[in-house]
Design a protein around this motif. Structure first.
Motif, PDB file in Angstrom:
ATOM      1  N   PHE A  12     -10.174  -9.746 -23.999  1.00 28.80           N
ATOM      2  CA  PHE A  12     -11.582  -9.309 -24.038  1.00 28.80           C
ATOM      3  C   PHE A  12     -12.495 -10.513 -24.170  1.00 28.80           C
ATOM      4  N   VAL A  13     -12.416 -11.237 -25.263  1.00 28.46           N
ATOM      5  CA  VAL A  13     -13.153 -12.500 -25.391  1.00 28.46           C
ATOM      6  C   VAL A  13     -12.247 -13.581 -24.804  1.00 28.46           C
ATOM      7  N   LEU A  14     -12.471 -13.857 -23.537  1.00 24.69           N
ATOM      8  CA  LEU A  14     -11.579 -14.723 -22.769  1.00 24.69           C
ATOM      9  C   LEU A  14     -11.738 -16.183 -23.178  1.00 24.69           C
ATOM     10  N   ASN A  15     -10.666 -16.942 -23.007  1.00 19.69           N
ATOM     11  CA  ASN A  15     -10.744 -18.377 -23.291  1.00 19.69           C
ATOM     12  C   ASN A  15     -11.814 -19.062 -22.459  1.00 19.69           C
ATOM     13  N   THR A  34      -7.292 -26.990 -26.022  1.00 18.49           N
ATOM     14  CA  THR A  34      -6.013 -26.348 -25.741  1.00 18.49           C
ATOM     15  C   THR A  34      -6.253 -24.844 -25.821  1.00 18.49           C
ATOM     16  N   GLU A  35      -5.381 -24.075 -25.159  1.00 19.99           N
ATOM     17  CA  GLU A  35      -5.613 -22.633 -25.076  1.00 19.99           C
ATOM     18  C   GLU A  35      -4.386 -21.842 -25.532  1.00 19.99           C
ATOM     19  N   LEU A  36      -4.668 -20.729 -26.168  1.00 21.32           N
ATOM     20  CA  LEU A  36      -3.663 -19.740 -26.527  1.00 21.32           C
ATOM     21  C   LEU A  36      -4.263 -18.376 -26.241  1.00 21.32           C
ATOM     22  N   CYS A  71     -10.998 -24.219 -34.318  1.00 23.53           N
ATOM     23  CA  CYS A  71     -10.382 -23.086 -33.630  1.00 23.53           C
ATOM     24  C   CYS A  71     -11.447 -22.031 -33.411  1.00 23.53           C
ATOM     25  N   VAL A  72     -11.551 -21.536 -32.185  1.00 25.70           N
ATOM     26  CA  VAL A  72     -12.450 -20.427 -31.876  1.00 25.70           C
ATOM     27  C   VAL A  72     -11.599 -19.275 -31.365  1.00 25.70           C
TER      28      VAL A  72
END
Length: 346
Positions: A12-15, A34-36, A71-72
């Motif tokens: 929903f809240v996309l990277n 970096t993405e998770l 971190c967001v």
């Protein structure tokens, strides 16, 4: 100096929304992302260690947070174990109104500021509330279902089976924060007379401020917009529902803990209430045995009031603004754990 940022978005809240918003807010900052991607809402959120409504595991976050200063996220857990294993972390941005997926007290002990995104879904939730009021008043879900099963129910036109128009009706709002204010404006524009019970809010000419008792006895439609506190938990129960006018409608797109749902079912079964509409529930998902699934004249949606593209974009924008403040050494606007002023960065 390069600042490492983990974007732990979801479906929903996309990277990409989080990263693009941060880059727009801090275009000159030296940032390494970096993405998770967390599985919510494809997989339901739940409890992770000591925090609730979280997505992903402690091990995932510990690995992804190595070396990250910021971190967001929307749903990533922030637990005692994660904090202990993430010494570089200084800012944890939760892009939702209530950061209950973060252990705020322990984060403060570790010098990690937690911020959130109040009001991100106010517009979407207000519009959904208005839609739920209309759906309950005009029997939209029931008649839609009837048509799909081959029934042309013209008997819904009987006087006792029809509901009220908003124009000329009295509508009561219990609580009037960011969502309630928008609902009040929409209802006023449609010709409703709006009553508000909120000890902390005065809407001036937009609505008439009254006691809860007066609101319940006067309003043909009651919609809940209060926060859950020890004072508001269970604030609408059987006595309050009994005080409502015969044929009234009750709507809840706020939190399930505000309302006694069994009392609502009783009032619908007896005919005291005309209808009800709910987006939130005491237990989510709703158990198959719940009376809500068998009691007539209830409109249900699965906690989707805040689901809009604008909500996701707003969430990313508000958190990106907090990241910008942090990078510039400014106080945070939406600190959730008391760490509002700049702190020493690694």
């Amino acid at each position: 100096m390069t600042v490492r940022v983990l974007a732990a978005g979801d479906h929903f809240v996309l990277n990409r929304l989080l990263i693009d918003a941060i880059r727009a807010e801090a275009p000159s900052a030296d940032l390494a992302f970096t993405e998770l991607t967390l599985p919510w809402p494809v997989e339901p959120f739940g409890r992770v260690a000591e925090v609730d409504e979280a997505s992903g595991t402690e091990d995932q976050l510990i690995e992804a947070l190595q070396g990250a200063e910021i971190c967001v996220t929307q749903m990533a857990p922030l637990t005692r174990r994660i904090l202990k294993a993430s010494p570089d972390l200084r800012l944890f941005g939760v892009s939702r109104g209530g950061p209950i997926n973060a252990n705020l007290e322990v984060a403060a002990e570790h010098g990690v500021a937690v911020c959130n995104a109040p009001g991100r879904n106010a517009g979407a939730t207000a519009e959904h509330t208005l839609g739920m009021i209309m759906a309950a008043a005009r029997r939209i879900p029931q008649t839609h279902t009837d048509l799909h099963t081959g029934q042309w129910r013209s008997d819904y036109y009987r006087y006792e089976a029809v509901g009220p128009e908003l124009d000329g009706s009295t509508v009561g709002l219990v609580g009037c924060g960011a969502v309630g204010r928008r609902v009040a404006r929409m209802l006023s524009a449609l010709g409703a007379h709006v009553l508000v019970y909120d000890p902390y809010t005065d809407l001036g000419d937009l609505a008439e401020s009254v006691t809860l008792e007066e609101l319940l006895t006067r309003a043909q439609i009651v919609t809940l917009h209060a926060r859950v506190t020890p004072e508001t938990t269970g604030m609408i129960g059987a006595p309050q529902i009994a005080a409502m006018p015969p044929g009234a409608i009750i709507v809840n797109c706020a939190r399930g803990a505000l309302l006694d749902y069994d009392a609502v079912c009783d009032a619908l079964d007896s005919g005291h209430l005309f209808g009800a509409a709910f987006d939130v529930f005491p237990e989510e998902p709703i158990p198959p045995s719940s009376r809500l699934l068998s009691t007539p004249n209830i409109t249900l949606t699965p906690h989707l009031a805040g689901a809009s593209k604008q909500t996701a974009a707003n969430a990313a924008r508000i958190i990106a603004q907090e990241v910008g403040r942090y990078l510039r050494g400014e106080p945070l606007a939406h600190s959730a754990n008391g760490l509002e002023k700049p702190f020493v960065r690694n």
